[in-house]
Design a protein around this motif. Sequence first.
Motif, PDB file in Angstrom:
ATOM      1  N   LEU A   1    -100.881  87.019 -50.392  1.00  0.00           N
ATOM      2  CA  LEU A   1    -100.707  85.572 -50.526  1.00  0.00           C
ATOM      3  C   LEU A   1     -99.410  85.257 -51.260  1.00  0.00           C
ATOM      4  CD1 LEU A   1    -104.302  84.554 -51.695  1.00  0.00           C
ATOM      5  CD2 LEU A   1    -103.383  84.480 -49.376  1.00  0.00           C
ATOM      6  N   SER A   2     -98.795  84.139 -50.908  1.00  0.00           N
ATOM      7  CA  SER A   2     -97.605  83.686 -51.632  1.00  0.00           C
ATOM      8  C   SER A   2     -98.051  82.975 -52.912  1.00  0.00           C
ATOM      9  CB  SER A   2     -96.797  82.724 -50.761  1.00  0.00           C
ATOM     10  OG  SER A   2     -97.495  81.498 -50.618  1.00  0.00           O
ATOM     11  N   ALA A   3     -97.099  82.730 -53.803  1.00  0.00           N
ATOM     12  CA  ALA A   3     -97.402  82.014 -55.039  1.00  0.00           C
ATOM     13  C   ALA A   3     -97.951  80.617 -54.730  1.00  0.00           C
ATOM     14  CB  ALA A   3     -96.169  81.922 -55.921  1.00  0.00           C
ATOM     15  N   ASP A   4     -97.402  79.947 -53.715  1.00  0.00           N
ATOM     16  CA  ASP A   4     -97.879  78.613 -53.335  1.00  0.00           C
ATOM     17  C   ASP A   4     -99.313  78.653 -52.837  1.00  0.00           C
ATOM     18  OD1 ASP A   4     -95.524  77.314 -54.016  1.00  0.00           O
ATOM     19  OD2 ASP A   4     -94.677  77.490 -51.995  1.00  0.00           O
ATOM     20  N   GLU A   5     -99.642  79.669 -52.050  1.00  0.00           N
ATOM     21  CA  GLU A   5    -101.016  79.792 -51.531  1.00  0.00           C
ATOM     22  C   GLU A   5    -102.010  80.019 -52.665  1.00  0.00           C
ATOM     23  OE1 GLU A   5    -100.414  81.671 -47.079  1.00  0.00           O
ATOM     24  OE2 GLU A   5    -100.028  82.968 -48.817  1.00  0.00           O
ATOM     25  N   VAL A   6    -101.621  80.832 -53.647  1.00  0.00           N
ATOM     26  CA  VAL A   6    -102.497  81.084 -54.784  1.00  0.00           C
ATOM     27  C   VAL A   6    -102.665  79.799 -55.601  1.00  0.00           C
ATOM     28  CG1 VAL A   6    -102.762  82.353 -56.956  1.00  0.00           C
ATOM     29  CG2 VAL A   6    -101.983  83.545 -54.904  1.00  0.00           C
ATOM     30  N   CYS A   7    -101.572  79.074 -55.821  1.00  0.00           N
ATOM     31  CA  CYS A   7    -101.648  77.806 -56.561  1.00  0.00           C
ATOM     32  C   CYS A   7    -102.583  76.824 -55.859  1.00  0.00           C
ATOM     33  CB  CYS A   7    -100.257  77.194 -56.719  1.00  0.00           C
ATOM     34  SG  CYS A   7     -99.225  78.032 -57.929  1.00  0.00           S
ATOM     35  N   ARG A   8    -102.508  76.759 -54.540  1.00  0.00           N
ATOM     36  CA  ARG A   8    -103.403  75.867 -53.789  1.00  0.00           C
ATOM     37  C   ARG A   8    -104.867  76.254 -53.980  1.00  0.00           C
ATOM     38  NH1 ARG A   8    -100.934  76.586 -48.514  1.00  0.00           N
ATOM     39  NH2 ARG A   8     -98.886  76.713 -49.386  1.00  0.00           N
ATOM     40  N   GLN A   9    -105.141  77.565 -53.984  1.00  0.00           N
ATOM     41  CA  GLN A   9    -106.525  78.009 -54.194  1.00  0.00           C
ATOM     42  C   GLN A   9    -107.009  77.645 -55.592  1.00  0.00           C
ATOM     43  OE1 GLN A   9    -107.818  81.890 -53.067  1.00  0.00           O
ATOM     44  NE2 GLN A   9    -106.572  81.929 -51.222  1.00  0.00           N
ATOM     45  N   VAL A  10    -106.147  77.786 -56.587  1.00  0.00           N
ATOM     46  CA  VAL A  10    -106.519  77.418 -57.962  1.00  0.00           C
ATOM     47  C   VAL A  10    -106.789  75.913 -58.020  1.00  0.00           C
ATOM     48  CG1 VAL A  10    -105.691  77.242 -60.333  1.00  0.00           C
ATOM     49  CG2 VAL A  10    -105.281  79.337 -59.033  1.00  0.00           C
ATOM     50  N   GLU A  11    -105.910  75.121 -57.433  1.00  0.00           N
ATOM     51  CA  GLU A  11    -106.087  73.673 -57.434  1.00  0.00           C
ATOM     52  C   GLU A  11    -107.380  73.256 -56.735  1.00  0.00           C
ATOM     53  OE1 GLU A  11    -102.366  72.493 -55.707  1.00  0.00           O
ATOM     54  OE2 GLU A  11    -101.341  72.551 -57.646  1.00  0.00           O
ATOM     55  N   GLN A  12    -107.737  73.934 -55.647  1.00  0.00           N
ATOM     56  CA  GLN A  12    -108.981  73.631 -54.943  1.00  0.00           C
ATOM     57  C   GLN A  12    -110.189  73.911 -55.819  1.00  0.00           C
ATOM     58  OE1 GLN A  12    -108.786  75.983 -51.380  1.00  0.00           O
ATOM     59  NE2 GLN A  12    -107.539  74.494 -50.278  1.00  0.00           N
ATOM     60  N   ARG A  13    -110.139  74.978 -56.588  1.00  0.00           N
ATOM     61  CA  ARG A  13    -111.259  75.332 -57.460  1.00  0.00           C
ATOM     62  C   ARG A  13    -111.459  74.328 -58.579  1.00  0.00           C
ATOM     63  NH1 ARG A  13    -110.232  80.003 -54.987  1.00  0.00           N
ATOM     64  NH2 ARG A  13    -111.748  81.650 -54.909  1.00  0.00           N
ATOM     65  N   PHE A  14    -110.375  73.691 -58.993  1.00  0.00           N
ATOM     66  CA  PHE A  14    -110.453  72.739 -60.105  1.00  0.00           C
ATOM     67  C   PHE A  14    -110.361  71.297 -59.634  1.00  0.00           C
ATOM     68  CE2 PHE A  14    -108.857  76.667 -62.126  1.00  0.00           C
ATOM     69  CZ  PHE A  14    -109.973  76.904 -62.901  1.00  0.00           C
ATOM     70  N   GLY A  15    -110.431  71.086 -58.323  1.00  0.00           N
ATOM     71  CA  GLY A  15    -110.469  69.751 -57.759  1.00  0.00           C
ATOM     72  C   GLY A  15    -109.231  68.928 -58.042  1.00  0.00           C
ATOM     73  N   LYS A  16    -108.101  69.577 -58.052  1.00  0.00           N
ATOM     74  CA  LYS A  16    -106.855  68.891 -58.353  1.00  0.00           C
ATOM     75  C   LYS A  16    -106.150  68.449 -57.102  1.00  0.00           C
ATOM     76  CE  LYS A  16    -103.137  69.386 -61.588  1.00  0.00           C
ATOM     77  NZ  LYS A  16    -102.165  70.244 -62.150  1.00  0.00           N
TER      78      LYS A  16
END
Length: 81
Positions: free
Chosen positions: A66-81
Motif C-alpha cells: 500500500l502507498s502512504a496515501d492508501e494507508v492514511c485513507r484506511q486510518v481515516e476510515q477507521r476513525f470516521g474522518k
Amino acid sequence: MARVGVEQSLTNISEALREKGYDVVDLKQENDAQGCDCCIISGIDSNIMGMQDTVTQGSVIEANGLSADEVCRQVEQRFGK
C-alpha cells in the motif's frame, strides 16, 4: 486526535500521518503499541513464530503493498474522518 503506532521502517507513512495531525508513535518494541488506537505494520515479518499475544485493542493495518496515501485513507476510515 487518534494515537497511531507505526513500525519504524515505514517512515513515509509516519510522516504522512503526522502531516494529517495524528499522534504517531514509533513501534520499536512490542510494548510500544499499548495505548495506540491503531497500529501500522509492514507485514514482512508478521507472526513468524505463530504467537498470538494481544498487546493493543486497536486496529492493525498491514501496509505491505500500500502507498502512504492508501494507508492514511484506511486510518481515516477507521476513525470516521
